[in-house]
Write a protein that holds these residues in place. Structure first.
Motif: not given
Length: 434
Positions: A84-106
């Protein structure tokens, strides 16, 4: 036409993300590497087509261009729906990985990575199906036998070829036929996931076109939520930026016991009740529903022995937390290439073998504790009623969900980081490594 090279420093079986990363890094070191790929590019691969920030970090390390103009769609985080809930969670801003993901077909991604390895100096041979291992008198794998196949996978009738090398990498996917042929059977005490997916058109201007967030449905209902049957598994919707969305569902069990659930039917029943404005209709469906197994938590071992290394799905490197395998396959390729390069530079066989033994230790030091936590997580959430309780009472708690988001998506720094990062790291060190 140049003769086909049949001898190399390293043979890589399979040109998926793990195999391509391995070949890229080996070729960068000036080594002679041959990649044997059964299919002919472009070829499809069953996957969610979502790349977490950790996978993006591996692409960056490889030097793969990921510009939006080239077809890469960035996403800013994860939208979670359930209880019954909906939440949006941004990617964390870290030292080792960027704060975004990607999509691309395999279909695109795997060819991009394979061609990138070729540009680095690797030799890619498509339409080459590995049929078995070549072993010397003491059992060391010294090469592979290969038959030529056409674009449909049918044997061409040409004579079988033999390729030899100092080391062989099985990056051939979940079947791990080469590893299996030398006696490395999968373990039954490791989680096993199942994923099914298809594609839907998402015309510009519709609600599902170029969604800036990856979306996860923790509950799948065969009708109105809370008033109908709760179906097994979790669902996803990932916009691809090319007018399509990857829509699918996954499920995981705490051991390798084959499931009897018809997940294609579950997907059909779930999608039969989603909002009409999503446009997930038979008329908008592109391609069939396809499925694949997800081997998790190092379900095949040893990762190195007798001249043969396992990278990616062949070594069960999928995360039990989220079904992510691309990041870890590419990371394994990076680690494997470092170890192989060191071994090839050693003055004798005994010294080289000592260098090679670092590979399984490196992988377990990096991921063994994390996968072990994932095994315990699966035991909790594989029961739909338990999952229902977790989503109902967990999702409304922002601090808890921030922690869960970091844990499940592997978006935490191993050293330093915030208090949550340090807690996750501590937890991975106190459990017996997978």
């Amino acid at each position: 036409m140049a003769a086909t090279p049949t001898n190399a420093d390293v043979i890589v079986v399979g040109a998926g993300p793990g195999g391509a990363a391995t070949a890229h890094y080996l070729a960068q070191r000036g080594l002679d590497v041959v990649v044997l790929e059964k299919a002919t590019f472009p070829r499809d691969k069953i996957c969610g087509d979502g790349l977490t920030p950790r996978a993006v970090a591996e692409l960056i390390s490889m030097g793969v261009p990921i510009n939006a103009d080239d077809g890469w769609l960035r996403n800013t985080g994860l939208r979670v729906i359930g209880g019954g809930h909906q939440i949006e969670m941004p990617w964390p801003d870290l030292e080792t990985v960027p704060s975004y993901g990607l999509t691309r077909t395999r279909e695109d991604l795997d060819e991009i990575l394979a061609r990138h390895a070729v540009a680095s100096g690797a030799t890619l041979l498509e339409g080459h199906s590995v049929t078995g291992a070549v072993r010397d008198d003491d059992g060391t794998v010294t090469g592979v036998t290969v038959k030529r196949v056409d674009a449909r996978g049918r044997a061409t009738g040409e004579d079988e070829l033999t390729f030899t090398a100092r080391y062989v990498v099985d990056a051939g996917g979940v079947a791990a036929r080469l590893a299996t042929s030398v006696g490395r059977e999968k373990r039954s005490d490791r989680p096993l996931g199942v994923a099914v997916r298809t594609y839907f058109r998402t015309p510009e201007g519709t609600v599902r076109h170029n969604d800036p967030m990856m979306e996860s449905h923790l509950e799948l209902w065969d009708g109105k939520p809370g008033e109908s049957e709760l179906l097994p598994g979790y669902g996803w919707i990932f916009a691809l930026g090319n007018g399509l969305a990857n829509v699918g569902l996954g499920s995981v069990s705490s051991d390798a016991t084959a499931t009897t659930i018809n997940y294609r039917d579950v997907l059909k029943r779930w999608l039969g009740h989603v909002p009409e404005e999503w446009g997930f209709t038979a008329e908008n469906q592109v391609g069939p529903v396809r499925s694949a197994a997800l081997p998790m938590a190092f379900n095949r071992s040893p990762l190195y022995a007798d001249g043969l290394l396992l990278v990616g799905d062949s070594g069960g490197m999928v995360s039990p937390f989220n079904g992510e395998g691309i990041a870890y396959a590419m990371q394994a390729g990076r680690f494997a290439s470092d170890v192989v390069a060191q071994a090839l530079a050693r003055p004798n066989a005994a010294s080289a073998e000592r260098a090679m033994q670092a590979y399984p230790r490196l992988m377990r030091a990096e991921l063994g504790g994390y996968y072990a936590l994932g095994k315990q997580f699966v035991k909790i959430i594989e029961h739909p009623k338990v999952m229902r309780i977790c989503t109902k009472y967990g999702l409304p708690r922002p601090t808890l969900m921030k922690f869960v988001h970091k844990l499940l998506s592997d978006s935490y720094d191993r050293t330093g980081g915030d208090a949550m990062d340090r807690l996750i790291t501590a937890l991975t060190k106190v459990v017996p490594a997978a």
